[in-house]
Design a protein around this motif. Structure first.
Motif, PDB file in Angstrom:
ATOM      1  N   THR A 143       0.734  -1.221  -0.033  1.00 36.45           N
ATOM      2  CA  THR A 143      -0.053   0.035   0.005  1.00 36.45           C
ATOM      3  C   THR A 143       0.931   1.266   0.013  1.00 36.45           C
ATOM      4  O   THR A 143       1.972   1.060   0.657  1.00 36.45           O
ATOM      5  CB  THR A 143      -0.819   0.090   1.156  1.00 36.45           C
ATOM      6  OG1 THR A 143       0.153  -0.077   2.452  1.00 36.45           O
ATOM      7  CG2 THR A 143      -1.820  -1.094   1.321  1.00 36.45           C
ATOM      8  N   ALA A 144       0.511   2.335  -0.690  1.00 33.77           N
ATOM      9  CA  ALA A 144       1.170   3.610  -0.730  1.00 33.77           C
ATOM     10  C   ALA A 144       0.515   4.728  -0.807  1.00 33.77           C
ATOM     11  O   ALA A 144      -0.977   4.522  -1.321  1.00 33.77           O
ATOM     12  CB  ALA A 144       2.139   3.346  -1.826  1.00 33.77           C
ATOM     13  N   ASP A 145       0.979   5.971  -0.733  1.00 30.15           N
ATOM     14  CA  ASP A 145       0.364   6.979  -0.875  1.00 30.15           C
ATOM     15  C   ASP A 145       0.457   7.398  -2.398  1.00 30.15           C
ATOM     16  O   ASP A 145       1.015   6.708  -3.093  1.00 30.15           O
ATOM     17  CB  ASP A 145       0.547   8.436   0.011  1.00 30.15           C
ATOM     18  CG  ASP A 145       2.116   8.544  -0.481  1.00 30.15           C
ATOM     19  OD1 ASP A 145       2.755   7.936  -1.370  1.00 30.15           O
ATOM     20  OD2 ASP A 145       2.645   9.140   0.654  1.00 30.15           O
ATOM     21  N   LEU A 146      -0.103   8.584  -2.571  1.00 25.11           N
ATOM     22  CA  LEU A 146      -0.395   9.051  -4.258  1.00 25.11           C
ATOM     23  C   LEU A 146       1.138   9.330  -4.754  1.00 25.11           C
ATOM     24  O   LEU A 146       1.388   9.067  -5.863  1.00 25.11           O
ATOM     25  CB  LEU A 146      -1.166  10.118  -4.270  1.00 25.11           C
ATOM     26  CG  LEU A 146      -2.341   9.835  -4.479  1.00 25.11           C
ATOM     27  CD1 LEU A 146      -3.410  11.388  -4.266  1.00 25.11           C
ATOM     28  CD2 LEU A 146      -3.101   8.969  -5.586  1.00 25.11           C
ATOM     29  N   ASP A 147       1.984   9.378  -3.932  1.00 21.27           N
ATOM     30  CA  ASP A 147       3.621   9.875  -4.195  1.00 21.27           C
ATOM     31  C   ASP A 147       4.058   8.500  -4.364  1.00 21.27           C
ATOM     32  O   ASP A 147       5.384   8.584  -4.907  1.00 21.27           O
ATOM     33  CB  ASP A 147       4.082  10.816  -3.271  1.00 21.27           C
ATOM     34  CG  ASP A 147       3.738  12.194  -3.407  1.00 21.27           C
ATOM     35  OD1 ASP A 147       3.556  12.649  -4.557  1.00 21.27           O
ATOM     36  OD2 ASP A 147       3.437  12.746  -2.269  1.00 21.27           O
ATOM     37  N   THR A 251       6.903   7.699  -9.800  1.00 22.78           N
ATOM     38  CA  THR A 251       8.057   8.055  -8.983  1.00 22.78           C
ATOM     39  C   THR A 251       9.149   8.022 -10.080  1.00 22.78           C
ATOM     40  O   THR A 251       8.979   7.278 -11.120  1.00 22.78           O
ATOM     41  CB  THR A 251       8.245   7.129  -7.687  1.00 22.78           C
ATOM     42  OG1 THR A 251       8.502   5.690  -8.385  1.00 22.78           O
ATOM     43  CG2 THR A 251       7.222   6.966  -6.871  1.00 22.78           C
ATOM     44  N   ARG A 252      10.321   8.683  -9.488  1.00 21.44           N
ATOM     45  CA  ARG A 252      11.834   8.538 -10.544  1.00 21.44           C
ATOM     46  C   ARG A 252      11.902   7.041 -10.621  1.00 21.44           C
ATOM     47  O   ARG A 252      12.362   6.631 -11.829  1.00 21.44           O
ATOM     48  CB  ARG A 252      12.737   9.240  -9.880  1.00 21.44           C
ATOM     49  CG  ARG A 252      13.952   9.215 -10.712  1.00 21.44           C
ATOM     50  CD  ARG A 252      14.877  10.283 -10.027  1.00 21.44           C
ATOM     51  NE  ARG A 252      14.624  11.702  -9.869  1.00 21.44           N
ATOM     52  CZ  ARG A 252      14.689  12.526 -10.750  1.00 21.44           C
ATOM     53  NH1 ARG A 252      15.141  12.287 -11.980  1.00 21.44           N
ATOM     54  NH2 ARG A 252      14.405  13.888 -10.428  1.00 21.44           N
ATOM     55  N   THR A 253      11.920   6.217  -9.810  1.00 20.76           N
ATOM     56  CA  THR A 253      12.363   4.842  -9.837  1.00 20.76           C
ATOM     57  C   THR A 253      11.304   4.095 -10.825  1.00 20.76           C
ATOM     58  O   THR A 253      11.674   3.337 -11.742  1.00 20.76           O
ATOM     59  CB  THR A 253      12.337   4.269  -8.399  1.00 20.76           C
ATOM     60  OG1 THR A 253      13.239   4.821  -7.669  1.00 20.76           O
ATOM     61  CG2 THR A 253      12.504   2.702  -8.827  1.00 20.76           C
TER      62      THR A 253
END
Length: 288
Positions: A143-147, A251-253
């Protein structure tokens, strides 16, 4: 002495008779199994983990039951192409692994992961493991936030999570905006007052990440087209007067791994709604 001689003669006669003992075939070597060749460690699917890392070593491999508190879950283990070193970020091998994980994630979750507050990460063997012959890559979901930055612990597997209604699906939000920067996006039920709503994904072109981050005009045009389809509005120059927009880039990755789907949100600085704007049309979203 005669008894000893007779006993010795009997033993010698038995040993030279040529008949093997009962239950044997007389061959001492043909039934031995060769030891298996040592194989490099390979992780298993369906395992959950207390942390999420870019690499995984055998010494640190301590999966937990998914019913327990965990941060990430392995839903697929792929086989990487042979190479001298672990594929570097942005390389063809790394991009191929991420694409496989991304595609497999949709099947595992029951829907596209970019439309939910989850993130997919490729986990590689360590340099030592790779040198020892390991050629796997692990596909983990969290799970992760929008960023795509915040990973929080949870219990239970994410298998099929997006096949039906899910609290992780992107829906309506109340954003906090500082100038032109969105600092927070607080999820809220769409029947409660809100000023933003997820409209869909825009496929960004093959440009540098720096160009994506600085090219707001390109993102605006892409997201306005997404919003027009979502709200059933004419996709023309008047869109800029009907709604605002918010975009969340990979994200950059993720970008280095080949992810090009940008999240687009319809946004109003002051106006609030208590319903979804999906299919709202021009009567609800007039040119202002």
């Amino acid at each position: 002495m005669r008894r000893t001689a007779v006993l010795l003669a009997v033993l010698l006669t038995a040993g030279c008779s040529g008949a093997p003992p009962d239950g044997t075939d007389g061959d001492l070597t043909d039934d031995w199994r060769l030891p298996a060749s040592p194989a490099p460690f390979r992780p298993a699917t369906g395992q959950c983990h207390e942390t999420l890392a870019a690499t995984a070593a055998l010494d640190d491999y301590r999966p937990v039951d998914c019913a327990e508190l965990h941060v990430s879950e392995t839903f697929h283990v792929g086989t990487a192409a042979d190479a001298d070193v672990v594929p570097a970020a942005g390389s063809a091998g790394a991009r191929a692994a991420f694409q496989e994980c991304s595609e497999r994630a949709a099947g595992f979750l029951g829907g596209p992961w970019r439309t939910a507050r989850v993130a997919v990460q490729v986990v590689w063997p360590t340099k030592a493991g790779w040198s020892g012959g390991a050629r796997w890559f692990r596909c983990d979901v969290t799970t992760a936030d929008l960023d795509g930055q915040s990973r929080t612990s949870r219990t239970g597997s994410l298998a099929g999570e997006l096949a039906g209604a899910s609290a992780l699906e992107l829906g309506c939000f109340n954003p906090t905006v500082d100038g032109e920067t969105v600092t927070t996006m607080r999820p809220v039920a769409c029947d409660k007052p809100h000023r933003a709503e997820f409209a869909g994904l825009w496929q960004a072109p093959e440009i540098t990440y720096a160009a994506l981050e600085s090219g707001t005009e390109r993102s605006a045009a892409g997201c306005r087209s997404v919003i027009a389809r979502f709200a059933k509005l004419p996709d023309d120059s008047d869109m800029q007067y009907r709604t605002g927009w918010i975009s969340y880039n990979p994200t950059r990755t993720e970008w280095l791994s080949g992810e090009r789907r940008v999240r687009c949100f319809v946004y109003f600085a002051k106006r609030t709604f208590t319903r979804s704007l999906k299919g709202a049309g021009s009567s609800m979203l007039p040119v202002d």
